[in-house]
Design a protein around this motif. Structure first.
Motif, mmCIF file in Angstrom:
data_model
loop_
_atom_site.group_PDB
_atom_site.id
_atom_site.type_symbol
_atom_site.label_atom_id
_atom_site.label_comp_id
_atom_site.label_asym_id
_atom_site.label_seq_id
_atom_site.Cartn_x
_atom_site.Cartn_y
_atom_site.Cartn_z
ATOM 1 N N TYR A 104 -33.280 -47.537 -19.774
ATOM 2 C CA TYR A 104 -33.104 -48.179 -20.636
ATOM 3 C C TYR A 104 -32.244 -47.496 -21.889
ATOM 4 N N PHE A 105 -32.915 -46.355 -22.270
ATOM 5 C CA PHE A 105 -32.250 -45.657 -23.147
ATOM 6 C C PHE A 105 -31.101 -44.893 -22.774
ATOM 7 N N GLY A 106 -30.830 -44.567 -21.349
ATOM 8 C CA GLY A 106 -29.654 -44.217 -20.962
ATOM 9 C C GLY A 106 -28.462 -45.112 -20.910
ATOM 10 N N THR A 157 -28.414 -47.353 -23.258
ATOM 11 C CA THR A 157 -27.790 -47.565 -24.506
ATOM 12 C C THR A 157 -27.289 -46.455 -25.128
ATOM 13 N N GLY A 158 -27.316 -45.259 -24.630
ATOM 14 C CA GLY A 158 -26.554 -44.277 -25.256
ATOM 15 C C GLY A 158 -27.847 -43.246 -26.052
ATOM 16 N N ALA A 159 -28.896 -43.651 -25.803
ATOM 17 C CA ALA A 159 -29.991 -42.927 -26.651
ATOM 18 C C ALA A 159 -30.437 -41.619 -25.838
ATOM 19 N N TYR A 160 -29.658 -40.736 -25.641
ATOM 20 C CA TYR A 160 -30.094 -39.684 -24.627
ATOM 21 C C TYR A 160 -31.174 -38.704 -25.131
ATOM 22 N N GLY A 161 -31.492 -38.601 -26.499
ATOM 23 C CA GLY A 161 -32.694 -37.961 -27.059
ATOM 24 C C GLY A 161 -33.940 -38.687 -26.439
ATOM 25 N N LYS A 162 -33.889 -39.902 -26.484
ATOM 26 C CA LYS A 162 -35.244 -40.837 -26.009
ATOM 27 C C LYS A 162 -35.446 -40.536 -24.610
ATOM 28 N N CYS A 163 -34.293 -40.371 -23.768
ATOM 29 C CA CYS A 163 -34.482 -40.221 -22.382
ATOM 30 C C CYS A 163 -35.180 -38.728 -22.104
ATOM 31 N N PHE A 164 -34.720 -37.795 -22.950
ATOM 32 C CA PHE A 164 -35.356 -36.655 -22.944
ATOM 33 C C PHE A 164 -36.847 -36.693 -23.111
ATOM 34 N N GLN A 165 -37.061 -37.388 -24.329
ATOM 35 C CA GLN A 165 -38.601 -37.567 -24.504
ATOM 36 C C GLN A 165 -39.355 -38.068 -23.610
ATOM 37 N N ALA A 166 -38.870 -39.231 -22.775
ATOM 38 C CA ALA A 166 -39.391 -40.052 -21.720
ATOM 39 C C ALA A 166 -39.567 -39.022 -20.525
ATOM 40 N N GLY A 167 -38.370 -38.117 -20.270
ATOM 41 C CA GLY A 167 -38.636 -37.194 -19.146
ATOM 42 C C GLY A 167 -39.619 -36.105 -19.463
ATOM 43 N N LEU A 168 -39.867 -35.838 -20.759
ATOM 44 C CA LEU A 168 -40.814 -34.769 -21.127
ATOM 45 C C LEU A 168 -42.105 -35.241 -20.966
ATOM 46 N N ALA A 181 -46.172 -43.043 -30.268
ATOM 47 C CA ALA A 181 -45.854 -42.318 -31.569
ATOM 48 C C ALA A 181 -44.309 -41.935 -31.571
ATOM 49 N N ASN A 182 -43.832 -41.168 -30.520
ATOM 50 C CA ASN A 182 -42.546 -40.462 -30.644
ATOM 51 C C ASN A 182 -41.680 -41.303 -29.708
ATOM 52 N N LEU A 183 -41.908 -41.429 -28.456
ATOM 53 C CA LEU A 183 -40.804 -42.187 -27.858
ATOM 54 C C LEU A 183 -40.586 -43.655 -28.379
ATOM 55 N N PHE A 184 -41.409 -44.385 -28.790
ATOM 56 C CA PHE A 184 -41.375 -45.853 -29.415
ATOM 57 C C PHE A 184 -41.131 -45.827 -30.885
ATOM 58 N N GLY A 185 -41.255 -44.763 -31.468
ATOM 59 C CA GLY A 185 -41.354 -44.516 -33.034
ATOM 60 C C GLY A 185 -42.273 -45.332 -33.831
ATOM 61 N N MET A 186 -43.464 -45.243 -33.375
ATOM 62 C CA MET A 186 -44.511 -46.169 -33.991
ATOM 63 C C MET A 186 -45.224 -45.397 -35.361
ATOM 64 N N TYR A 187 -44.789 -44.048 -35.484
ATOM 65 C CA TYR A 187 -45.182 -43.383 -36.586
ATOM 66 C C TYR A 187 -44.829 -44.172 -37.911
ATOM 67 N N ALA A 188 -43.562 -44.841 -38.094
ATOM 68 C CA ALA A 188 -43.180 -45.331 -39.139
ATOM 69 C C ALA A 188 -43.839 -46.889 -39.274
ATOM 70 N N PHE A 189 -44.615 -47.349 -38.463
ATOM 71 C CA PHE A 189 -45.209 -48.648 -38.420
ATOM 72 C C PHE A 189 -46.691 -48.798 -38.360
ATOM 73 N N ILE A 190 -47.360 -47.741 -38.014
ATOM 74 C CA ILE A 190 -48.791 -47.395 -37.932
ATOM 75 C C ILE A 190 -49.016 -46.526 -39.006
ATOM 76 N N PRO A 191 -49.691 -47.051 -40.049
ATOM 77 C CA PRO A 191 -50.180 -45.951 -41.034
ATOM 78 C C PRO A 191 -51.240 -44.959 -40.585
ATOM 79 N N HIS A 192 -51.002 -43.772 -41.046
ATOM 80 C CA HIS A 192 -51.783 -42.351 -40.738
ATOM 81 C C HIS A 192 -52.084 -42.325 -39.258
ATOM 82 N N LEU A 193 -51.076 -42.777 -38.345
ATOM 83 C CA LEU A 193 -51.175 -42.640 -36.980
ATOM 84 C C LEU A 193 -51.349 -40.929 -36.514
#
Length: 204
Positions: free
Chosen positions: A28-30, A32-43, A81-93
């Motif tokens: 999906y991220f590949g 959409t061109g979000a290659y940084g997210k691809c790297f995170q998923a691979g990590l 938290a990182n791949l789907f960016g939930m830090y911004a939506f879940i307080p004190h995650l």
């Protein structure tokens, strides 16, 4: 034994689900061109493989409950938290992650000590020794993690610690609090049966 086998199978399925989610995310991220997210998923895939490889290399038959919570921790910290960016939506995650890590590291310390004792042919370690070793192991690892974050922030210009001593100390306090929860749990188990401390994780 049958219950333990069922838990192992559940963990295997759960791990496969994490691989599948990562694989779909890479596609999906590949696209959409979000290659940084691809790297995170691979990590995440690499970390899961390293975790499996490490347990196989050390011939560590992890208790199913401990393995489950390690997988949960990887899923929360690296995927949610990182791949789907939930830090911004879940307080004190972040603080919840450190709290959970304290519990996991406490029981990891217990597992390591019991494993070393069995390799040396020792048996019947006093419950107090197991509990306090596990506690100090968890607190020490919380400090080691903050050393890693401090080093990576200064070497690579990251912001893991938000440039704040307060953030660092709160993280260590959360990890220590999680470890204290493990201490109270094992002290409770030891009062009922001192010998149960060696196998409390396996029996869960």
């Amino acid at each position: 034994m049958q219950n333990t086998s069922r838990k192992h199978r559940f963990n295997d399925v759960f791990e496969i689900v994490l691989y599948v989610i990562c694989g779909i995310s890479i596609i999906y991220f590949g696209v959409t061109g979000a290659y940084g997210k691809c790297f995170q998923a691979g990590l995440i895939i690499i970390v899961l493989l390293l975790f499996r490889g490490l347990t196989a290399w050390t011939k560590s038959d992890l208790p199913p409950t401990l393995r489950f919570w390690v997988l949960i921790f990887i899923a929360i910290t690296m995927m949610v938290a990182n791949l789907f960016g939930m830090y911004a939506f879940i307080p004190h995650l972040d603080k919840m992650e450190h709290l959970l890590s304290g519990v996991i590291l406490f029981f990891t310390g217990q597992f390591i000590l019991n494993k070393m004792a069995k390799r040396k042919g020792l048996s019947g370690l006093p419950a107090n020794i197991i509990i306090w070793f596990s506690f100090y192991f968890a607190v020490a690892m919380a400090g080691v993690w903050e050393i890693y974050e401090f080093t990576s922030d200064h070497l690579f210009g990251l912001t893991s610690q938000n440039g704040s001593l307060t953030d660092t100390m709160f993280d260590i306090i959360c990890g220590t609090t999680g470890a204290i929860g493990g201490v109270l749990y094992l002290f409770y188990k030891a009062r009922k049966d001192p010998n149960s401390v060696e196998n409390v994780v396996e029996n869960k």
